[in-house]
Scaffold this active site. Structure first.
Site, PDB file in Angstrom:
ATOM      1  N   GLY A 107     -14.895  -4.585  15.016  1.00  0.00           N
ATOM      2  CA  GLY A 107     -14.504  -4.013  13.721  1.00  0.00           C
ATOM      3  C   GLY A 107     -15.395  -2.835  13.375  1.00  0.00           C
ATOM      4  CB  ALA A 108     -17.313  -0.632  15.652  1.00  0.00           C
ATOM      5  N   GLY A 168     -14.654  -0.312  10.653  1.00  0.00           N
ATOM      6  CA  GLY A 168     -14.348  -0.844   9.318  1.00  0.00           C
ATOM      7  C   GLY A 168     -15.466  -0.551   8.336  1.00  0.00           C
ATOM      8  CB  VAL A 195     -19.491 -10.854   9.760  1.00  0.00           C
ATOM      9  CG1 VAL A 195     -19.327 -10.261   8.370  1.00  0.00           C
ATOM     10  CG2 VAL A 195     -20.942 -10.773  10.210  1.00  0.00           C
ATOM     11  CG  ASP A 246     -22.667 -17.492   0.743  1.00  0.00           C
ATOM     12  OD1 ASP A 246     -21.829 -17.153  -0.103  1.00  0.00           O
ATOM     13  OD2 ASP A 246     -22.408 -17.574   1.952  1.00  0.00           O
ATOM     14  CG  HIS A 273     -19.019 -17.117   3.429  1.00  0.00           C
ATOM     15  ND1 HIS A 273     -19.886 -16.687   2.449  1.00  0.00           N
ATOM     16  CD2 HIS A 273     -18.113 -16.124   3.572  1.00  0.00           C
ATOM     17  CE1 HIS A 273     -19.515 -15.490   2.032  1.00  0.00           C
ATOM     18  NE2 HIS A 273     -18.439 -15.120   2.699  1.00  0.00           N
TER      19      HIS A 273
HETATM   20  P1  NAD Z   1     -12.245  -3.625   7.174  1.00  0.00           P
HETATM   21  O1  NAD Z   1     -10.779  -3.855   7.076  1.00  0.00           O
HETATM   22  O2  NAD Z   1     -12.850  -2.471   6.475  1.00  0.00           O
HETATM   23  O3  NAD Z   1     -12.653  -3.506   8.709  1.00  0.00           O
HETATM   24  C1  NAD Z   1     -12.263  -4.428   9.648  1.00  0.00           C
HETATM   25  C2  NAD Z   1     -12.122  -3.694  10.955  1.00  0.00           C
HETATM   26  O4  NAD Z   1     -11.878  -4.650  11.958  1.00  0.00           O
HETATM   27  C3  NAD Z   1     -10.955  -2.709  10.974  1.00  0.00           C
HETATM   28  O5  NAD Z   1     -11.414  -1.428  11.378  1.00  0.00           O
HETATM   29  C4  NAD Z   1      -9.985  -3.311  11.992  1.00  0.00           C
HETATM   30  O6  NAD Z   1      -9.286  -2.334  12.733  1.00  0.00           O
HETATM   31  C5  NAD Z   1     -10.945  -4.099  12.864  1.00  0.00           C
HETATM   32  N1  NAD Z   1     -10.328  -5.196  13.609  1.00  0.00           N
HETATM   33  C6  NAD Z   1      -9.321  -6.007  13.225  1.00  0.00           C
HETATM   34  N2  NAD Z   1      -9.009  -6.866  14.205  1.00  0.00           N
HETATM   35  C7  NAD Z   1      -9.858  -6.613  15.217  1.00  0.00           C
HETATM   36  C8  NAD Z   1     -10.038  -7.171  16.492  1.00  0.00           C
HETATM   37  N3  NAD Z   1      -9.253  -8.150  16.950  1.00  0.00           N
HETATM   38  N4  NAD Z   1     -11.003  -6.644  17.290  1.00  0.00           N
HETATM   39  C9  NAD Z   1     -11.776  -5.638  16.870  1.00  0.00           C
HETATM   40  N5  NAD Z   1     -11.662  -5.063  15.649  1.00  0.00           N
HETATM   41  C10 NAD Z   1     -10.715  -5.555  14.843  1.00  0.00           C
HETATM   42  O7  NAD Z   1     -12.948  -5.006   6.741  1.00  0.00           O
HETATM   43  P2  NAD Z   1     -14.475  -5.251   6.360  1.00  0.00           P
HETATM   44  O8  NAD Z   1     -14.644  -5.019   4.919  1.00  0.00           O
HETATM   45  O9  NAD Z   1     -15.347  -4.533   7.330  1.00  0.00           O
HETATM   46  O10 NAD Z   1     -14.555  -6.840   6.564  1.00  0.00           O
HETATM   47  C11 NAD Z   1     -14.464  -7.420   7.831  1.00  0.00           C
HETATM   48  C12 NAD Z   1     -14.465  -8.934   7.720  1.00  0.00           C
HETATM   49  O11 NAD Z   1     -15.725  -9.394   7.205  1.00  0.00           O
HETATM   50  C13 NAD Z   1     -13.405  -9.504   6.769  1.00  0.00           C
HETATM   51  O12 NAD Z   1     -12.838 -10.664   7.356  1.00  0.00           O
HETATM   52  C14 NAD Z   1     -14.204  -9.871   5.546  1.00  0.00           C
HETATM   53  O13 NAD Z   1     -13.573 -10.876   4.767  1.00  0.00           O
HETATM   54  C15 NAD Z   1     -15.481 -10.376   6.189  1.00  0.00           C
HETATM   55  N6  NAD Z   1     -16.663 -10.485   5.331  1.00  0.00           N
HETATM   56  C16 NAD Z   1     -17.459 -11.581   5.519  1.00  0.00           C
HETATM   57  C17 NAD Z   1     -18.603 -11.740   4.761  1.00  0.00           C
HETATM   58  C18 NAD Z   1     -19.486 -12.941   4.943  1.00  0.00           C
HETATM   59  O14 NAD Z   1     -20.411 -13.131   4.139  1.00  0.00           O
HETATM   60  N7  NAD Z   1     -19.291 -13.789   5.937  1.00  0.00           N
HETATM   61  C19 NAD Z   1     -18.936 -10.777   3.810  1.00  0.00           C
HETATM   62  C20 NAD Z   1     -18.097  -9.681   3.649  1.00  0.00           C
HETATM   63  C21 NAD Z   1     -16.947  -9.541   4.413  1.00  0.00           C
HETATM   64  C1  LMR Z   2     -18.012 -12.019   0.377  1.00  0.00           C
HETATM   65  O1  LMR Z   2     -18.515 -13.124   0.152  1.00  0.00           O
HETATM   66  O2  LMR Z   2     -18.273 -11.015  -0.296  1.00  0.00           O
HETATM   67  C2  LMR Z   2     -17.076 -11.874   1.555  1.00  0.00           C
HETATM   68  O3  LMR Z   2     -16.890 -13.100   2.203  1.00  0.00           O
HETATM   69  C3  LMR Z   2     -15.799 -11.212   1.201  1.00  0.00           C
HETATM   70  C4  LMR Z   2     -14.896 -12.140   0.420  1.00  0.00           C
HETATM   71  O4  LMR Z   2     -13.717 -12.215   0.746  1.00  0.00           O
HETATM   72  O5  LMR Z   2     -15.380 -12.771  -0.519  1.00  0.00           O
END
Ligand code: NAD
Ligand code: LMR
Length: 328
Positions: A12-13, A15, A132, A162, A190
């Site tokens: 997701g580099a 994103g 993530v 968190d 989470h």
């Molecule tokens: P984003 O949409 O800006 O970016 C995600 C990127 O992943 C996109 O560029 C997309 O093309 C790419 N992608 C999708 N499927 C893919 C695959 N199979 N292989 C490689 N790349 C792929 O999203 P974001 O804001 O960067 O968030 C990414 C993820 O992180 C989401 O699922 C979000 O809910 C999660 N997140 C988790 C936490 C946590 O605390 N665990 C916190 C924030 C966000």
């Molecule tokens: C967060 O905790 O900010 C991320 O997991 C994004 C979300 O969907 O809440």
């Protein structure tokens, strides 16, 4: 003598988290200011995503980071994860307003089967994996189960956001610096059911619980604020958290790789039965890290309220993991 570069795969580099993450990895904030890195960046094969990734790489070039020993763009996890020492699995769909993270499972779950298999086939046998992408615990569980030749302990899920959110709320409540807070724990998923637990936390050796001395604040303000913080950010920004998520990913990997000096941090890790959590459940636990290994803080007393919270988040995780059996 300079160190041998390590290979860091990031999915997701292109994103929004990727954009907040890559520059910090390349500048040495994750693995140390003396550790060169090779970035192996994965995006979906889609032309627009690959083009955006090229743009990010142009910017990385333009930073002239001394520690960036190489980078490649990939559209296939089988090449992106080749010999990877670290893998940050970010790529997946974020939720929008009004959604719960678990609703993403049907969209995102399959990504982690394919990526777990690819890690199993080509990554370093010591690869440290951080998931993530949401729902992070269950996606990490899927990746772990899809990689039977790698040690299960190498798969982790991000609960550090968190943990950091909880620390920041406690700092605001007590008026003390966030850096002074020790022995905080976040148990479970989470998701809004996670249990942020400051019963053992201290500030300069004094008990945070005694300092706050307000169970109603704990139940009615602190836990809902931390548990629903992701949704509050989506509501305010129109997009899910990115910079704070990237920061938490850096904290998680840095502490795992370089150690915590006895300090407690929270990691989502596969249970070995600790605290009655069934084996293999990907659960947030308080840990310390040393020599590249994490260790659960054991022997903490779990009172009735804490047990109730832990049971709730465990039941949710078991439900999610039951729901993904078809992917394994
Ligand atoms: P984003 O949409 O800006 O970016 C995600 C990127 O992943 C996109 O560029 C997309 O093309 C790419 N992608 C999708 N499927 C893919 C695959 N199979 N292989 C490689 N790349 C792929 O999203 P974001 O804001 O960067 O968030 C990414 C993820 O992180 C989401 O699922 C979000 O809910 C999660 N997140 C988790 C936490 C946590 O605390 N665990 C916190 C924030 C966000
Ligand atoms: C967060 O905790 O900010 C991320 O997991 C994004 C979300 O969907 O809440």
């Amino acid at each position: 003598m300079s160190k041998t570069p390590v290979r860091v795969a990031v999915t997701g580099a292109a994103g929004q988290i990727g954009y907040a993450l890559l520059f910090r990895i390349a500048s040495g904030e994750m693995l140390g200011k003396d550790q060169p890195v090779i970035l192996q960046l994965l995006e979906i094969p889609d032309e627009k995503a690959q083009k955006a990734l090229k743009g990010v790489m142009m910017e990385l070039d333009d930073c002239a980071f001394p520690l960036l020993a190489g980078m490649q763009a990939h559209a296939d996890p089988m090449t992106a994860f080749k010999d990877a020492d670290y893998a940050l699995l970010v790529g997946s769909r974020p939720r929008g307003p009004g959604m719960e993270r678990a609703e993403l499972l049907s969209i995102n779950g399959a990504i982690f089967t394919a990526q777990g298999k690819a890690l199993n086939a080509v990554a370093s046998r010591n690869v440290k994996v951080l998931v993530v992408g949401n729902p992070a615990n269950t996606n990490a569980y899927i990746a772990m189960k899809s990689a039977p030749d790698l040690p299960a302990k190498n798969f982790t899920a991000m609960l550090r956001l968190d943990h950091n959110r909880a620390a920041s709320q406690i700092a605001a409540k007590t008026g003390k610096p966030v850096s002074a807070i020790e022995k905080l724990a976040v148990w479970g998923n989470h998701s809004p059911t996670m249990y942020a637990d400051y019963r053992y936390a201290t500030i300069d050796g004094a008990s945070v619980k005694d300092m706050i001395n307000d169970q109603a604040w704990n139940k009615d303000v602190f836990l809902p604020t931390v548990g629903k913080r992701g949704a509050a950010i989506i509501e305010a920004r129109g997009l899910s958290s990115a910079a704070s998520a990237a920061n938490a990913a850096i904290d998680h990997m840095r502490d795992w790789a370089l150690g915590t000096n006895g300090k407690w941090v929270t990691m989502g890790i596969p249970s070995n039965g600790e605290y009655g959590i069934p084996k293999e459940i990907m659960f947030g636990f308080p840990v310390t890290c040393e020599n590249g290994e994490y260790k659960i803080v054991e022997g903490l007393e779990i009172d009735a309220f804490s047990q109730e919270c832990i049971n709730k988040t465990l039941a949710e995780l078991q439900g999610e993991q039951d729901g993904v059996k078809h992917l394994l």
